[in-house]
Write an enzyme that holds these catalytic residues in place. Sequence first.
Site, PDB file in Angstrom:
ATOM      1  CB  SER A  94      -0.961   0.008   1.191  1.00 50.75           C
ATOM      2  OG  SER A  94      -2.038  -0.882   0.961  1.00 50.75           O
ATOM      3  CE  LYS A  97      -4.600   1.854  -0.516  1.00 47.48           C
ATOM      4  NZ  LYS A  97      -4.046   0.499  -0.370  1.00 47.48           N
ATOM      5  CB  SER A 152      -4.517   1.221   3.898  1.00 46.41           C
ATOM      6  OG  SER A 152      -3.617   0.985   2.845  1.00 46.41           O
TER       7      SER A 152
END
Length: 395
Positions: A94, A97, A152
Amino acid sequence: MPTPRHTFARLCAALTAALPVLLAAPAGATPQQPPPSAAVGGERLGLPGVQVAPQPGAPPLPAELTGQSWIVSDAASGDVLAASNPHLRLPPASTLKILFADTVLPKFDRDAVHRVADEEIQGIGPGSSLVGIKENLDYRVEDLWRGVFLSSGNDAVHVLAHMNGGVQQTVAEMQARADALQARDTRVVSPDGYDMDGQLSSAYDLSLFARAGLRNADFRAYCATRDALFPGGVDKNTGQRGSFGIANTDRLLGKYPGLIGVKNGTTTNAGSTFVGAAERDGRTLLVTVMHPASYQKVYDETAALLDWGFAAAGKVQPVGRLVDELPPGGAEPTGQAGGADTPAPPPHPSATAAAAPAAAAGGGGLGLAGWSAVVLAGAAVGGGAVVLRRRRSAG
């Protein structure tokens, strides 16, 4: 006329000459170090192992660091204070991101309201982290971004990606943004960092993304937010819409002095990854750690490297630098990137049912699911054949 022995000898010579090309790993394949001459940010950043240049009085690096790759850098100057395998290409989880936010966040007003269509939250990878978005309900853009940064939430990422013209378009824009930032270790396949074949980045590239993102005031505010209320569903009895609390999954936020945030991530392929930024005495340091021995160690080692970086500032020679963003047209930059927010590109209309569903991210047109190189050569002697095959990358 050549004899069978001559034919076989020529075949062997041709295969020997071709081996360096055949065995060269293509971009997006097995994690590897680039040669020093190709290392973005300086030759030493392409060398294997720990790179540090201490001066008298410099503190020693933390002992027993287990991260396969890590880097400590100054966010303002771009100086890399120390690093270990910073260009090693690994699944980013993640932390990708960060690039998603750096690409998409400037495009939509935080107070804009979007009604989520059912197809916008379909096709999300099994086991994904979710903030809990429901179809046919309205959400403000700032709520969606809190879902991205705090929880997330892959569902929040996919809704914003559809608002941005679809998953595939967003993936393409993220790759273009990475290229502009000179993040040459990064290959984007999904916008949320979910494990996908061929999706890779590096500690160096993730630091570039964080450095760019922190220049945006909204990015900085979202990644520093510890908790918030998120819009819930509609109560069937009262008709009123509720809310529920969400908390930032960054375990250092609120615990490490001066921590600004940035982003953590965990997946099966990536293990644990973390990009952290902290400020002390007017200096902002960035630390990225990828794939340490355990989940908790990613936080312990980040904190230890931040401590070392603040203590070592001015007592080590830089071993490289975070490069600046390329100007429009792709020419090499002439100076350090400025600190002002990047002007927002024109927004895209919200995606309709015709937009590419999230499931399409798995088979995107940006790269093959795996790489292989096969050579088949027939030999006159004994009718033999030689086959050289590249093993498919598991990353």
